[in-house]
Design a protein around this motif. Structure first.
Motif, mmCIF file in Angstrom:
data_model
loop_
_atom_site.group_PDB
_atom_site.id
_atom_site.type_symbol
_atom_site.label_atom_id
_atom_site.label_comp_id
_atom_site.label_asym_id
_atom_site.label_seq_id
_atom_site.Cartn_x
_atom_site.Cartn_y
_atom_site.Cartn_z
ATOM 1 N N ARG A 1 0.618 -1.315 0.055
ATOM 2 C CA ARG A 1 0.059 -0.199 0.137
ATOM 3 C C ARG A 1 0.946 1.251 -0.150
ATOM 4 O O ARG A 1 1.574 1.648 0.974
ATOM 5 N N LEU A 2 0.645 2.195 -1.064
ATOM 6 C CA LEU A 2 1.514 3.108 -1.375
ATOM 7 C C LEU A 2 0.480 4.386 -1.332
ATOM 8 O O LEU A 2 -0.566 4.365 -1.753
ATOM 9 N N GLY A 3 1.137 5.468 -0.810
ATOM 10 C CA GLY A 3 0.283 6.716 -1.325
ATOM 11 C C GLY A 3 -0.020 7.261 -2.488
ATOM 12 O O GLY A 3 0.709 7.045 -3.407
ATOM 13 N N ALA A 4 -1.166 7.776 -2.673
ATOM 14 C CA ALA A 4 -1.458 8.346 -4.136
ATOM 15 C C ALA A 4 -0.235 9.326 -4.608
ATOM 16 O O ALA A 4 0.326 10.123 -4.027
ATOM 17 N N GLY A 5 -0.160 8.868 -6.013
ATOM 18 C CA GLY A 5 0.925 9.789 -6.669
ATOM 19 C C GLY A 5 2.248 9.289 -6.429
ATOM 20 O O GLY A 5 3.319 9.797 -6.958
ATOM 21 N N SER A 6 2.503 8.097 -5.668
ATOM 22 C CA SER A 6 3.748 7.404 -5.628
ATOM 23 C C SER A 6 4.339 7.079 -6.909
ATOM 24 O O SER A 6 3.693 6.657 -7.701
ATOM 25 N N ARG A 7 5.476 7.347 -6.949
ATOM 26 C CA ARG A 7 6.075 7.109 -8.284
ATOM 27 C C ARG A 7 6.792 5.873 -8.216
ATOM 28 O O ARG A 7 7.659 5.362 -7.599
ATOM 29 N N VAL A 8 6.386 5.040 -9.232
ATOM 30 C CA VAL A 8 6.941 3.670 -9.459
ATOM 31 C C VAL A 8 7.742 3.247 -10.593
ATOM 32 O O VAL A 8 7.334 3.710 -11.817
ATOM 33 N N LEU A 9 8.931 2.660 -10.417
ATOM 34 C CA LEU A 9 9.827 2.417 -11.506
ATOM 35 C C LEU A 9 9.636 0.934 -12.066
ATOM 36 O O LEU A 9 9.472 0.054 -11.052
ATOM 37 N N VAL A 10 9.399 0.617 -13.424
ATOM 38 C CA VAL A 10 9.325 -0.776 -13.623
ATOM 39 C C VAL A 10 10.257 -0.830 -15.027
ATOM 40 O O VAL A 10 10.132 -0.751 -16.143
ATOM 41 N N PRO A 11 11.669 -1.500 -14.409
ATOM 42 C CA PRO A 11 12.512 -1.650 -15.734
ATOM 43 C C PRO A 11 12.123 -2.880 -16.572
ATOM 44 O O PRO A 11 11.497 -3.746 -16.251
ATOM 45 N N LEU A 12 12.822 -2.606 -17.895
ATOM 46 C CA LEU A 12 12.414 -3.409 -19.087
ATOM 47 C C LEU A 12 11.093 -4.230 -18.856
ATOM 48 O O LEU A 12 10.694 -5.354 -18.618
ATOM 49 N N CYS A 13 10.130 -3.308 -18.933
ATOM 50 C CA CYS A 13 8.829 -3.420 -18.845
ATOM 51 C C CYS A 13 8.160 -4.025 -20.099
ATOM 52 O O CYS A 13 6.839 -4.534 -19.767
ATOM 53 N N GLY A 14 8.599 -4.116 -21.157
ATOM 54 C CA GLY A 14 7.964 -4.675 -22.161
ATOM 55 C C GLY A 14 6.802 -3.997 -22.514
ATOM 56 O O GLY A 14 6.570 -2.606 -22.301
ATOM 57 N N LYS A 15 5.664 -5.164 -22.649
ATOM 58 C CA LYS A 15 4.201 -4.059 -23.103
ATOM 59 C C LYS A 15 3.263 -4.563 -21.891
ATOM 60 O O LYS A 15 2.181 -4.741 -22.171
ATOM 61 N N SER A 16 4.046 -4.927 -20.799
ATOM 62 C CA SER A 16 3.101 -5.553 -19.674
ATOM 63 C C SER A 16 1.759 -4.702 -19.272
ATOM 64 O O SER A 16 1.968 -3.540 -18.846
ATOM 65 N N SER A 17 0.665 -5.356 -19.050
ATOM 66 C CA SER A 17 -0.337 -4.697 -18.753
ATOM 67 C C SER A 17 -0.252 -4.417 -17.158
ATOM 68 O O SER A 17 -0.924 -3.673 -16.750
ATOM 69 N N ASP A 18 0.547 -4.916 -16.621
ATOM 70 C CA ASP A 18 1.154 -4.496 -14.977
ATOM 71 C C ASP A 18 1.048 -2.970 -15.117
ATOM 72 O O ASP A 18 0.725 -2.425 -14.101
ATOM 73 N N LEU A 19 1.925 -2.385 -15.925
ATOM 74 C CA LEU A 19 1.829 -0.676 -16.011
ATOM 75 C C LEU A 19 0.496 -0.296 -15.601
ATOM 76 O O LEU A 19 0.081 0.743 -15.180
ATOM 77 N N LEU A 20 -0.551 -0.782 -16.601
ATOM 78 C CA LEU A 20 -1.625 -0.058 -16.622
ATOM 79 C C LEU A 20 -2.384 -0.264 -15.199
ATOM 80 O O LEU A 20 -3.082 0.469 -14.563
ATOM 81 N N TRP A 21 -2.165 -1.331 -14.421
ATOM 82 C CA TRP A 21 -2.858 -1.893 -13.230
ATOM 83 C C TRP A 21 -2.112 -0.965 -12.119
ATOM 84 O O TRP A 21 -2.946 -0.526 -11.213
ATOM 85 N N LEU A 22 -1.072 -0.815 -12.245
ATOM 86 C CA LEU A 22 -0.339 0.020 -11.272
ATOM 87 C C LEU A 22 -0.728 1.875 -11.324
ATOM 88 O O LEU A 22 -1.112 2.132 -10.346
ATOM 89 N N ALA A 23 -1.014 2.155 -12.516
ATOM 90 C CA ALA A 23 -1.174 3.430 -12.600
ATOM 91 C C ALA A 23 -2.902 3.572 -12.228
ATOM 92 O O ALA A 23 -3.348 4.562 -11.637
ATOM 93 N N LYS A 24 -3.530 2.432 -12.428
ATOM 94 C CA LYS A 24 -5.116 2.713 -11.749
ATOM 95 C C LYS A 24 -5.046 2.370 -10.415
ATOM 96 O O LYS A 24 -6.076 2.766 -9.797
#
Length: 212
Positions: free
Chosen positions: A31-54
């Motif tokens: 659990r992180l605060g709203a607006g926390s900045r998350v780094l995802v190295p070598l991310c490819g096209k992972s839908s995990d990016l979208l989940w984290l943004a949501k």
């Protein structure tokens, strides 16, 4: 390694990609605060990016291949613009706070991030490159940054990576503060080459540190 990675995307050899996103991320993400900045190295096209943004985070993926970056925005239906970022370009979401910076991860620099999500970076690198990857990644994180690292364990005498098997002793040497939280069977998501090699145990190890 760079040319090989680009060639895999150009030929569609992306057996490591999880179309539905990663189960461990959704179960164990801290659990992180709203607006926390998350780094995802070598991310490819992972839908995990979208989940984290949501989840309310500002997500920055770093990826060598522009093919992967374009595919992420096309497949998730997320509007974007392309902006210059020094020697690299950045695919920046217009509706959600998700960006993919295209270029060499080892040449990527930014303000320190609040959290790291690594499912496909450490395991994508051969052993000789992993120490440099960890040093560079640490330089991009705040000292108290949360971590969710996922590694793989399998019999490399039968087949070799990428993705590579990374054993617990190596992980603990890099990040002594990480706690091994779960072991999950990843046989259903195993790349085809491992299945052909007869590998019958493919473990996804979940490592955590930081805020709950």
């Amino acid at each position: 390694m760079t040319d090989e990675w680009l060639a895999r995307w150009e030929s569609g050899q992306t057996g490591w990609h999880e179309a539905g996103g990663n189960t461990a991320l959704r179960k164990f993400w801290p659990r992180l605060g709203a607006g926390s900045r998350v780094l995802v190295p070598l991310c490819g096209k992972s839908s995990d990016l979208l989940w984290l943004a949501k989840q309310g985070h500002e997500v920055t993926g770093v990826e060598l291949s522009e093919i992967a970056a374009r595919a992420f925005f096309a497949e998730t239906g997320t509007a974007f613009e392309i902006v210059s970022r020094g020697p690299s370009c950045c695919f920046k979401g217009l509706e959600l706070a998700v960006s993919i910076v295209c270029g060499d991860y080892f040449q990527f620099f930014d303000e320190p991030f609040d959290a790291l999500y690594d499912r496909a970076a450490l395991v994508a690198l051969p052993a000789a490159l992993r120490p440099d990857y960890v040093i560079h990644t640490k330089s991009l994180l705040l000292p108290e940054a949360a971590h969710l690292l996922i590694t793989l364990e399998y019999d490399q005498s039968k087949a070799n990576g990428p993705p590579y098997s990374v054993l617990p002793g190596e992980v603990s040497a890099y990040w002594p503060g990480l706690q091994r939280t779960a072991d999950l069977s990843a046989l259903n998501n195993m790349p085809p080459k491992f299945r052909k090699a007869g590998i019958d145990e493919f473990v996804e190890a979940v490592w955590l540190a930081g805020r709950k």
